[in-house]
Write an enzyme that holds these catalytic residues in place. Sequence first.
Site, PDB file in Angstrom:
ATOM      1  CG  ASN A 216      -2.137   1.413   1.315  1.00  0.00           C
ATOM      2  OD1 ASN A 216      -1.853   1.381   0.760  1.00  0.00           O
ATOM      3  ND2 ASN A 216      -2.728   1.255   2.416  1.00  0.00           N
TER       4      ASN A 216
ATOM      5  NE  ARG B 133      -6.178   0.865  -0.289  1.00  0.00           N
ATOM      6  CZ  ARG B 133      -6.803   1.011   1.097  1.00  0.00           C
ATOM      7  NH1 ARG B 133      -6.188   1.276   2.562  1.00  0.00           N
ATOM      8  NH2 ARG B 133      -8.287   1.381   1.810  1.00  0.00           N
TER       9      ARG B 133
ATOM     10  CG  HIS C   4     -13.263   3.262   3.290  1.00  0.00           C
ATOM     11  ND1 HIS C   4     -13.699   4.351   4.301  1.00  0.00           N
ATOM     12  CD2 HIS C   4     -12.000   3.561   3.893  1.00  0.00           C
ATOM     13  CE1 HIS C   4     -12.871   4.866   4.804  1.00  0.00           C
ATOM     14  NE2 HIS C   4     -12.085   4.366   4.837  1.00  0.00           N
TER      15      HIS C   4
ATOM     16  N   GLY D 224     -10.426   7.337   8.219  1.00  0.00           N
ATOM     17  CA  GLY D 224     -11.934   8.151   7.222  1.00  0.00           C
ATOM     18  C   GLY D 224     -12.781   7.288   7.381  1.00  0.00           C
TER      19      GLY D 224
ATOM     20  NE  ARG E 132     -10.907  12.779   4.046  1.00  0.00           N
ATOM     21  CZ  ARG E 132     -10.629  11.500   2.796  1.00  0.00           C
ATOM     22  NH1 ARG E 132     -11.312  10.572   4.059  1.00  0.00           N
ATOM     23  NH2 ARG E 132      -9.642  10.930   3.084  1.00  0.00           N
TER      24      ARG E 132
ATOM     25  CD  GLU F 283      -8.850  -1.385   3.850  1.00  0.00           C
ATOM     26  OE1 GLU F 283      -8.720  -0.853   5.550  1.00  0.00           O
ATOM     27  OE2 GLU F 283      -9.638  -0.958   3.479  1.00  0.00           O
TER      28      GLU F 283
HETATM   29  P1  ADP Z   1      -7.734   3.940   9.355  1.00  0.00           P
HETATM   30  O1  ADP Z   1      -8.862   4.588   8.614  1.00  0.00           O
HETATM   31  O2  ADP Z   1      -6.043   5.143   9.005  1.00  0.00           O
HETATM   32  O3  ADP Z   1      -7.287   2.755   8.404  1.00  0.00           O
HETATM   33  P2  ADP Z   1      -8.199   3.083  10.527  1.00  0.00           P
HETATM   34  O4  ADP Z   1      -9.102   2.302  10.866  1.00  0.00           O
HETATM   35  O5  ADP Z   1      -7.191   2.100  11.802  1.00  0.00           O
HETATM   36  O6  ADP Z   1      -7.717   4.047  10.811  1.00  0.00           O
HETATM   37  O7  ADP Z   1      -9.028   4.063  12.410  1.00  0.00           O
HETATM   38  C1  ADP Z   1      -8.032   4.832  13.378  1.00  0.00           C
HETATM   39  C2  ADP Z   1      -8.810   5.988  14.131  1.00  0.00           C
HETATM   40  O8  ADP Z   1      -9.100   4.826  14.752  1.00  0.00           O
HETATM   41  C3  ADP Z   1      -7.043   6.266  14.886  1.00  0.00           C
HETATM   42  O9  ADP Z   1      -7.709   7.313  14.432  1.00  0.00           O
HETATM   43  C4  ADP Z   1      -8.633   6.649  16.305  1.00  0.00           C
HETATM   44  O10 ADP Z   1      -9.612   7.925  15.855  1.00  0.00           O
HETATM   45  C5  ADP Z   1      -9.494   5.743  15.924  1.00  0.00           C
HETATM   46  N1  ADP Z   1      -9.570   4.545  17.312  1.00  0.00           N
HETATM   47  C6  ADP Z   1      -8.503   3.551  17.329  1.00  0.00           C
HETATM   48  N2  ADP Z   1      -9.194   3.203  18.400  1.00  0.00           N
HETATM   49  C7  ADP Z   1     -10.229   3.575  19.119  1.00  0.00           C
HETATM   50  C8  ADP Z   1     -10.954   3.124  20.447  1.00  0.00           C
HETATM   51  N3  ADP Z   1     -10.551   2.341  21.448  1.00  0.00           N
HETATM   52  N4  ADP Z   1     -11.915   4.722  20.708  1.00  0.00           N
HETATM   53  C9  ADP Z   1     -12.457   5.980  19.708  1.00  0.00           C
HETATM   54  N5  ADP Z   1     -11.883   5.030  18.779  1.00  0.00           N
HETATM   55  C10 ADP Z   1     -10.392   4.818  18.468  1.00  0.00           C
END
Ligand code: ADP
Length: 398
Positions: free
Chosen positions: A7, A91, A180, A212, A241, A384
């Site tokens: 990626n 990706r 996504h 996102g 966003r 993914e």
């Molecule tokens: P991406 O969209 O970059 O792939 P992820 O799906 O890994 O990211 O999600 C990351 C986001 O998830 C972080 O920015 C954080 O805000 C949120 N996050 C992770 N763990 C928790 C949690 N326990 N409670 C609330 N938000 C969380």
Amino acid sequence: MKILVINAGSSSLKYQLMDMEDETVIAKGLCERIGIEGSNLQHRPTGKEQVRIEKPMANHTQAIEIVLAALTDPVHGVISSMDEISAVGHRVLHGGEKFAGSFVITPAVMDVIRENIPLGPLHNPANIMGIEACQQVMPNTPMVAVFDTAFHQSMPPKAFMYAIPKDYYTRLHVRKYGFHGTSHRYVAQRTAEFLGQDAKGLRIITCHLGNGCSMAAIVDGKCMDTSMGLTPLEGMVMGTRSGDLDPAVVGFICEQEHMDVQDCMTMLNKKSGLLGISGFSSDMRDILAAVDEGNADAKLALDMFVYRIRKYIGSYAAAMGGVDAVVFTAGIGENNPRIRELCVEGLGFLGIAIDHEKNAQRGGERDISAPGSTVRTLVIPTDEELVIARDTRDLVCG
Ligand code: ADP
């Protein structure tokens, strides 16, 4: 059979090496600051100690060379030679309207990825750099492109068209594409498997809530609507966003502030959402902590985030003529019971209700529905990389 999943971002490159015999991760890692001072690789071989390698990486080709050296290193490595890698899955963000699935990379496929640069100006060029770097370093290894947009290509025109003069669609391909896609596809497929039901006949709402955020309405295993649009800006309130807004907001702000459109788009993509409303963070964990301390702006950001999700659940249920399962995934969706609870609060009239105890438990795939609720609410961790590795295996090995 071992498959390398790549990626590539403009200055980063994530990788994961998978053994497809048992679909396990052999090693994964991340190159950061490619082309910038301070380039480094964080390499995590399964069952071995994690290492950080500081080495200049002027471009993606050098980054891939360093990744392959780490994978075959006598100490930190997991394979003896790069010949053990049967194929590479990449990706790719934007496949436009030409790709409704994954494809073995040929010069013709590369041409289409290039043609779609105007639709994915930040990601497609970086994805191309990643592909070309791998082709240079591993010229005899087959490569596959897996597109973030592909799963959403099944949307009907009434869902993907914007009600603007049709000429903009015909000439410039302005329409909803959605993103996504690999995540929504994986989660929908796992949902059917988890429920022990055929995808045919199932109406699923998937909520991918990470940095996102996007949602999708999936009928018979096919996407019929999704919240992101021409770009990932449309839809949910996200970390930075805005999601949905009246397009006249752009004209108004540009005029009042003498701002150019590009700056306004940057504001909507990078300074809005949870960050813009709270004024201090795009991370849901920070927002929730501040809500608990009585911060009113954090509370507003949280309320807007969950209200938008509830609205979409209602609209997708209406669009599908009902709903059988609501599924939460990604960073927030998988890890935060409080957000899940708020997102479905008051949706009992649709048959959606969760069991507080089940919702509070940690774990992998699980059903958190309240007894007697007619809609199943699930948590399904997304994967993914696994989808990319499977598509690559299927296309390369038939
Ligand atoms: P991406 O969209 O970059 O792939 P992820 O799906 O890994 O990211 O999600 C990351 C986001 O998830 C972080 O920015 C954080 O805000 C949120 N996050 C992770 N763990 C928790 C949690 N326990 N409670 C609330 N938000 C969380």
